[in-house]
Design an enzyme around this catalytic site. Structure first.
Site, PDB file in Angstrom:
ATOM      1  N   TYR A  29       0.838  -1.212   0.000  1.00 33.32           N
ATOM      2  CA  TYR A  29       0.000   0.000   0.000  1.00 33.32           C
ATOM      3  C   TYR A  29       0.870   1.258   0.000  1.00 33.32           C
ATOM      4  O   TYR A  29       0.616   2.212  -0.731  1.00 33.32           O
ATOM      5  CB  TYR A  29      -0.942  -0.001   1.218  1.00 33.32           C
ATOM      6  N   PRO A  82       1.239  14.673   2.949  1.00 31.61           N
ATOM      7  CA  PRO A  82       0.150  13.963   3.636  1.00 31.61           C
ATOM      8  C   PRO A  82       0.074  12.502   3.191  1.00 31.61           C
ATOM      9  O   PRO A  82       0.138  12.211   1.997  1.00 31.61           O
ATOM     10  CB  PRO A  82      -1.101  14.724   3.173  1.00 31.61           C
ATOM     11  N   THR A 159      -6.708  18.303  -1.742  1.00 32.56           N
ATOM     12  CA  THR A 159      -6.168  17.426  -2.797  1.00 32.56           C
ATOM     13  C   THR A 159      -7.241  17.194  -3.853  1.00 32.56           C
ATOM     14  O   THR A 159      -8.366  16.799  -3.529  1.00 32.56           O
ATOM     15  CB  THR A 159      -5.694  16.097  -2.183  1.00 32.56           C
ATOM     16  N   ARG A 168      -5.164   0.356  -8.142  1.00 32.28           N
ATOM     17  CA  ARG A 168      -3.873  -0.108  -7.603  1.00 32.28           C
ATOM     18  C   ARG A 168      -3.951  -1.620  -7.431  1.00 32.28           C
ATOM     19  O   ARG A 168      -3.991  -2.138  -6.329  1.00 32.28           O
ATOM     20  CB  ARG A 168      -3.560   0.582  -6.282  1.00 32.28           C
ATOM     21  N   HIS A 282       0.719  12.730  -7.171  1.00 31.25           N
ATOM     22  CA  HIS A 282       0.311  11.878  -6.050  1.00 31.25           C
ATOM     23  C   HIS A 282       1.291  10.711  -5.875  1.00 31.25           C
ATOM     24  O   HIS A 282       0.904   9.608  -5.495  1.00 31.25           O
ATOM     25  CB  HIS A 282      -1.106  11.354  -6.310  1.00 31.25           C
ATOM     26  N   ASP A 312       5.834  17.774  -5.295  1.00 36.50           N
ATOM     27  CA  ASP A 312       6.253  16.499  -4.701  1.00 36.50           C
ATOM     28  C   ASP A 312       6.230  15.410  -5.752  1.00 36.50           C
ATOM     29  O   ASP A 312       5.872  15.662  -6.898  1.00 36.50           O
ATOM     30  CB  ASP A 312       5.395  16.131  -3.471  1.00 36.50           C
ATOM     31  N   GLY A 335       7.157  12.019   0.503  1.00 38.19           N
ATOM     32  CA  GLY A 335       6.149  11.126   1.069  1.00 38.19           C
ATOM     33  C   GLY A 335       6.737   9.845   1.644  1.00 38.19           C
ATOM     34  O   GLY A 335       7.181   9.800   2.800  1.00 38.19           O
TER      35      GLY A 335
HETATM   36  C1  FMN Z   1       0.968   5.672   1.758  1.00 33.66           C
HETATM   37  C2  FMN Z   1       0.583   6.953   1.083  1.00 33.66           C
HETATM   38  C3  FMN Z   1      -0.618   7.555   1.395  1.00 33.66           C
HETATM   39  C4  FMN Z   1      -0.973   8.769   0.797  1.00 33.66           C
HETATM   40  N1  FMN Z   1      -2.125   9.378   1.184  1.00 33.66           N
HETATM   41  C5  FMN Z   1      -2.392  10.612   0.718  1.00 33.66           C
HETATM   42  C6  FMN Z   1      -3.489  11.339   1.228  1.00 33.66           C
HETATM   43  O1  FMN Z   1      -4.201  10.899   2.111  1.00 33.66           O
HETATM   44  N2  FMN Z   1      -3.722  12.572   0.714  1.00 33.66           N
HETATM   45  C7  FMN Z   1      -2.929  13.129  -0.264  1.00 33.66           C
HETATM   46  O2  FMN Z   1      -3.171  14.241  -0.687  1.00 33.66           O
HETATM   47  N3  FMN Z   1      -1.877  12.449  -0.754  1.00 33.66           N
HETATM   48  C8  FMN Z   1      -1.583  11.237  -0.280  1.00 33.66           C
HETATM   49  N4  FMN Z   1      -0.474  10.573  -0.740  1.00 33.66           N
HETATM   50  C9  FMN Z   1       0.405  11.219  -1.710  1.00 33.66           C
HETATM   51  C10 FMN Z   1       1.491  12.026  -1.009  1.00 33.66           C
HETATM   52  O3  FMN Z   1       0.941  13.142  -0.341  1.00 33.66           O
HETATM   53  C11 FMN Z   1       2.534  12.565  -2.001  1.00 33.66           C
HETATM   54  O4  FMN Z   1       1.887  13.236  -3.055  1.00 33.66           O
HETATM   55  C12 FMN Z   1       3.412  11.457  -2.578  1.00 33.66           C
HETATM   56  O5  FMN Z   1       3.672  10.456  -1.634  1.00 33.66           O
HETATM   57  C13 FMN Z   1       4.724  12.057  -3.038  1.00 33.66           C
HETATM   58  O6  FMN Z   1       5.498  11.124  -3.665  1.00 33.66           O
HETATM   59  P1  FMN Z   1       6.704  10.325  -2.960  1.00 33.66           P
HETATM   60  O7  FMN Z   1       6.090   9.307  -2.075  1.00 33.66           O
HETATM   61  O8  FMN Z   1       7.400   9.733  -4.135  1.00 33.66           O
HETATM   62  O9  FMN Z   1       7.563  11.328  -2.218  1.00 33.66           O
HETATM   63  C14 FMN Z   1      -0.113   9.356  -0.165  1.00 33.66           C
HETATM   64  C15 FMN Z   1       1.082   8.729  -0.484  1.00 33.66           C
HETATM   65  C16 FMN Z   1       1.443   7.550   0.129  1.00 33.66           C
HETATM   66  C17 FMN Z   1       2.777   6.928  -0.210  1.00 33.66           C
END
Ligand code: FMN
Length: 390
Positions: A29, A82, A159, A168, A282, A312, A335
């Site tokens: 996940y 987040p 978001t 996924r 994301h 990001d 993230g």
């Molecule tokens: C486990 C997980 C949960 C996430 N949940 C959210 C979320 O609740 N809200 C959101 O805006 N983005 C969410 N994201 C996206 C992250 O905010 C971010 O855009 C992303 O992780 C950045 O990429 P990186 O993991 O390569 O740094 C999530 C990412 C991951 C890995």
């Protein structure tokens, strides 16, 4: 360096450690992207399209990575993105991330898809930001925004790249579904990862009861095992910019929109009175094949005017941070690595991860030849053609 962190020398090392520590469905996940992980891989690859053109003998002894953002002087140009259900991979995950961010003076954005009440996180870190997924109905949007304001958050991140749930399938193959479906396979995954089972799952259940989605709405949401969890996440495909306008009229704090990828949407966001945007796909978790944010960053920065541009997706190195800043971002978010760090090492793990990235930024600033991040312009990068070094 203390013993548990001896082998954690770069952010990627946390992924390998988390892969061992977490049950397979939970690691899938966090680590996975949509469909074939094409966007996920592209995020990383985009950074390799640029090389540095350093300057030398520029006296970099006074360098500082301090970055002022929305009136706050942060210690670094990066923050914690987040991430939903962080309390499933790490014990009290959101609180751990909030505390580590506070100690390091970097922003932490609390996810709206979280299992700990937003009021608790605001108490732990009054400078934390809150990220919301919009509920489908205007009245529920208003009630949620009200609750976030009441809790004392100063920055609301909405978001917007989630019109529907992504595909996924790799999560499903690894046994991860929402709601979580108890099964023999899931039980075995837990038993075979005893440190997570005792230290995160059982400790949470015994100390705090069955986790619920606490912050999707003004009121408490469903428990993670409930059948109606899926329904809570859907019914968002009719949302449009008028809903964003509604929030802008109601929310008195800073408003950030996350998930902007086009110049046209940048223009609309600016016209809607938004204070900042996060250029983001994301982390490759929504629309498979979305280009890397790094590639659209210069054009978006050119359209943003006085709106703050953040970015990001795929940042794992100090050099990545500097490349993003050179291409038009004022600030970046990271993230997955911080999620892994919280899972394996709690607050100390996250502080260690922040320290690694901060040290890289500092070293890279010196080697590029700058004292302040404002000096990190596009002239310090060269776009590489196929076959060029490095
Ligand atoms: C486990 C997980 C949960 C996430 N949940 C959210 C979320 O609740 N809200 C959101 O805006 N983005 C969410 N994201 C996206 C992250 O905010 C971010 O855009 C992303 O992780 C950045 O990429 P990186 O993991 O390569 O740094 C999530 C990412 C991951 C890995």
């Amino acid at each position: 360096m203390s013993a548990p962190y001896r082998n954690l020398l770069s952010l990627d090392d946390f992924e390998r450690a988390a892969c061992r520590h977490l049950p397979r469905p939970i690691f899938a996940y966090v680590s996975g992207g949509a469909e074939d992980n094409f966007a996920l891989r592209g995020n990383r690859a985009a950074f390799d399209d640029y090389g540095f053109v350093p300057r030398v003998l520029t006296d970099v002894s006074k360098r500082s990575a301090a970055t002022s953002l929305f009136g706050h002087e942060y210690a670094q140009p990066f923050g914690i993105a987040p991430m939903g259900i962080a309390a499933l991979s790490a014990y009290r995950g959101d609180l751990v991330l909030a505390r580590a961010a506070r100690a390091a003076n970097i922003p932490m954005v609390m996810s709206g898809s979280s299992l700990i009440r937003l009021e608790e996180v605001a108490k732990e870190n009054p400078a934390a930001w809150f990220q919301a997924y919009l509920p489908g109905e205007p009245a529920r949007i208003a009630a949620l925004v009200d609750r976030v304001a009441q809790a004392g958050f100063g920055t609301l991140m909405v978001t917007v790249d989630v019109a529907v749930l992504p595909s996924r399938e790799n999560n499903v193959r690894a046994g991860f579904t929402l709601p979580l479906r108890p099964s023999l396979g899931l039980a075995w995954d837990g038993i075979s990862h005893p440190r997570w089972l005792l230290g995160t799952a059982l400790r949470t259940l015994l100390g705090h009861g069955m986790p619920h989605f606490e912050n999707s709405f003004a009121e408490r949401g469903a428990p993670i095992l409930a059948r109606n969890v899926e329904r809570d996440f859907s019914k968002r495909d009719h949302l449009n910019w008028t809903h964003l306008g509604q929030i802008r009229r109601q929310w008195k704090g800073r408003l950030v929109v996350k998930g902007i990828m086009s110049v046209e949407d940048t223009r609309i966001a600016r016209g809607s009175g938004v204070d900042g945007i996060v250029v983001s796909n994301h982390g490759g978790r929504q629309l498979e094949g979305t280009v890397s944010p790094l590639r659209v960053l210069p054009a978006i920065a050119g359209e943003a005017a006085d709106m703050t541009v953040m970015m990001d997706s795929g940042i794992r190195r100090g050099t990545h941070v500097l490349k993003a800043l050179a291409l038009g971002a004022k600030f970046v978010f990271v993230g997955r690595p911080f999620n892994y760090a919280a899972s394996i090492g709690g607050e100390a793990g996250v502080r260690h991860a922040i320290g690694i990235l901060a040290a890289e930024v500092d070293r890279d600033m010196a080697l590029v030849g700058i004292n302040a991040l404002a000096e990190m312009g596009a002239e310090r990068l060269m776009r590489l053609r196929f076959g060029d070094d490095p």
